[in-house]
Scaffold this active site. Sequence first.
Site, PDB file in Angstrom:
ATOM      1  N   SER A   9     -82.833 -22.741   2.713  1.00 43.82           N
ATOM      2  CA  SER A   9     -83.827 -23.502   1.957  1.00 43.82           C
ATOM      3  C   SER A   9     -83.655 -24.987   2.227  1.00 43.82           C
ATOM      4  CB  SER A   9     -83.656 -23.235   0.461  1.00 43.82           C
ATOM      5  OG  SER A   9     -84.362 -24.221  -0.276  1.00 43.82           O
ATOM      6  N   HIS A  34     -86.921 -21.429   4.601  1.00 46.28           N
ATOM      7  CA  HIS A  34     -87.504 -21.288   3.266  1.00 46.28           C
ATOM      8  C   HIS A  34     -87.955 -22.664   2.770  1.00 46.28           C
ATOM      9  CE1 HIS A  34     -87.781 -19.197  -0.681  1.00 46.28           C
ATOM     10  NE2 HIS A  34     -87.346 -20.332  -1.206  1.00 46.28           N
ATOM     11  N   ASP A  36     -89.648 -24.692  -0.327  1.00 46.23           N
ATOM     12  CA  ASP A  36     -89.942 -24.633  -1.758  1.00 46.23           C
ATOM     13  C   ASP A  36     -91.025 -25.641  -2.132  1.00 46.23           C
ATOM     14  OD1 ASP A  36     -87.997 -22.721  -2.859  1.00 46.23           O
ATOM     15  OD2 ASP A  36     -86.516 -24.099  -2.015  1.00 46.23           O
ATOM     16  N   MET A  38     -93.136 -27.170  -5.228  1.00 44.53           N
ATOM     17  CA  MET A  38     -93.106 -27.286  -6.703  1.00 44.53           C
ATOM     18  C   MET A  38     -94.160 -28.291  -7.159  1.00 44.53           C
ATOM     19  SD  MET A  38     -88.997 -27.557  -7.211  1.00 44.53           S
ATOM     20  CE  MET A  38     -87.843 -26.443  -6.407  1.00 44.53           C
ATOM     21  N   MET A 138     -85.841 -14.037  -8.365  1.00 42.03           N
ATOM     22  CA  MET A 138     -85.120 -15.301  -8.578  1.00 42.03           C
ATOM     23  C   MET A 138     -83.786 -15.003  -9.241  1.00 42.03           C
ATOM     24  SD  MET A 138     -86.869 -17.713  -7.217  1.00 42.03           S
ATOM     25  CE  MET A 138     -85.739 -19.018  -7.726  1.00 42.03           C
ATOM     26  N   GLY A 143     -86.696 -24.158  -9.884  1.00 42.18           N
ATOM     27  CA  GLY A 143     -86.874 -25.584 -10.161  1.00 42.18           C
ATOM     28  C   GLY A 143     -85.861 -26.493  -9.501  1.00 42.18           C
ATOM     29  N   PHE A 144     -84.639 -26.019  -9.362  1.00 42.05           N
ATOM     30  CA  PHE A 144     -83.590 -26.882  -8.815  1.00 42.05           C
ATOM     31  C   PHE A 144     -82.642 -26.108  -7.914  1.00 42.05           C
ATOM     32  CE2 PHE A 144     -84.871 -28.354 -12.989  1.00 42.05           C
ATOM     33  CZ  PHE A 144     -85.186 -29.685 -12.753  1.00 42.05           C
ATOM     34  N   GLY A 145     -82.142 -26.770  -6.891  1.00 36.74           N
ATOM     35  CA  GLY A 145     -81.082 -26.194  -6.083  1.00 36.74           C
ATOM     36  C   GLY A 145     -79.745 -26.392  -6.790  1.00 36.74           C
ATOM     37  N   GLY A 146     -78.719 -25.735  -6.266  1.00 35.39           N
ATOM     38  CA  GLY A 146     -77.362 -25.990  -6.741  1.00 35.39           C
ATOM     39  C   GLY A 146     -76.976 -25.374  -8.077  1.00 35.39           C
ATOM     40  N   GLY A 177     -81.298 -18.448  -5.084  1.00 36.47           N
ATOM     41  CA  GLY A 177     -80.628 -19.234  -6.113  1.00 36.47           C
ATOM     42  C   GLY A 177     -79.168 -18.858  -6.281  1.00 36.47           C
ATOM     43  N   GLY A 178     -78.294 -19.847  -6.111  1.00 36.63           N
ATOM     44  CA  GLY A 178     -76.874 -19.646  -6.366  1.00 36.63           C
ATOM     45  C   GLY A 178     -76.170 -18.739  -5.374  1.00 36.63           C
ATOM     46  N   GLY A 198     -79.589 -22.570  -0.088  1.00 34.26           N
ATOM     47  CA  GLY A 198     -79.845 -23.996   0.069  1.00 34.26           C
ATOM     48  C   GLY A 198     -78.559 -24.772   0.227  1.00 34.26           C
ATOM     49  N   SER A 199     -77.882 -25.016  -0.903  1.00 35.75           N
ATOM     50  CA  SER A 199     -76.637 -25.801  -0.868  1.00 35.75           C
ATOM     51  C   SER A 199     -75.606 -25.186   0.056  1.00 35.75           C
ATOM     52  CB  SER A 199     -76.019 -25.904  -2.268  1.00 35.75           C
ATOM     53  OG  SER A 199     -76.988 -25.909  -3.255  1.00 35.75           O
TER      54      SER A 199
HETATM   55  C1  DX5 Z   1     -84.967 -23.102  -6.588  1.00 36.12           C
HETATM   56  C2  DX5 Z   1     -85.455 -22.861  -5.189  1.00 36.12           C
HETATM   57  C3  DX5 Z   1     -84.402 -22.452  -4.233  1.00 36.12           C
HETATM   58  C4  DX5 Z   1     -83.277 -23.454  -4.034  1.00 36.12           C
HETATM   59  C5  DX5 Z   1     -82.012 -22.659  -3.876  1.00 36.12           C
HETATM   60  O1  DX5 Z   1     -86.054 -23.134  -7.454  1.00 36.12           O
HETATM   61  O2  DX5 Z   1     -86.441 -21.821  -5.188  1.00 36.12           O
HETATM   62  O3  DX5 Z   1     -84.948 -22.031  -2.989  1.00 36.12           O
HETATM   63  O4  DX5 Z   1     -83.456 -24.282  -2.921  1.00 36.12           O
HETATM   64  O5  DX5 Z   1     -80.928 -23.531  -3.819  1.00 36.12           O
HETATM   65  P1  DX5 Z   1     -79.403 -23.040  -3.907  1.00 36.12           P
HETATM   66  O6  DX5 Z   1     -79.175 -22.079  -2.782  1.00 36.12           O
HETATM   67  O7  DX5 Z   1     -78.652 -24.307  -3.802  1.00 36.12           O
HETATM   68  O8  DX5 Z   1     -79.258 -22.363  -5.250  1.00 36.12           O
HETATM   69 ZN    ZN Z   2     -87.100 -20.934  -3.233  1.00 37.97          ZN
END
Ligand code: DX5
Ligand code: ZN
Length: 226
Positions: A9, A34, A36, A38, A138, A143-146, A177-178, A198-199
Amino acid sequence: MGHNILAPSILAADCADLRTEIQAIETEGAEYVHIDVMDGVFVPSLSFGIPIVESVRKITKMVLDVHLMIIHPLKYIKQFAQAGADSITFHMESEDDPDEVIDAIRAAGCKVGISIKPGTPVEDVYRYLDKVDMLLIMTVEPGFGGQPYIPESTARIAQARYHINSNALNVDIEVDGGITEKTAATVIEVGANVIVAGSAIFHGDAADNTRRYVKLLSEKKVGEVL
Ligand code: DX5
Ligand code: ZN
């Protein structure tokens, strides 16, 4: 079912150096990228829009996996498809009629994904599964990474995989996510086969991380413990 697919991501990437980031993951065997999207309404954050999809399309052959976290997906399907999306995933909890969104994505020539948030009962999505290519479960609140993986997700993935297999449906299960090395192993064991990270990929060396995750994914068989 084929092999497991890694979908980094780019929400966690360095966007000032997106070309380098994209090349690193592609070279090391990521198959999807991927993206995202928003709108600040469906989720509190704002992120990428159509121009990013267009730019990424020009520099990669990877599958563009667009994740729409927006209240009105229907309005933008054609534009994302024209920008180069290969797969478009929308949220069942958005304000548009899921059947209409599915048909619009299909008509635009893209693969169809439907997503559910952690609080949505898995059974609620069953009625759409014979019309989609992918179910995105999900594993954090969108909404947020990490954020940390929500442990209750594991049973939800297993439940969806059981339903899909026992009804002979041809639907990928994506998780988002996570994801860490530990949670990646867990989600694959219970039936996920498209893994967003992502992270875990972009914090640190994206090439090294991608190589490690691609290897880990190739060693795990989907639904091993079912
Ligand atoms: C969150 C996004 C994810 C996000 C995942 O709403 O849909 O795609 O980038 O990030 P990580 O892998 O850091 O949880
Ligand atoms: Zn996503």
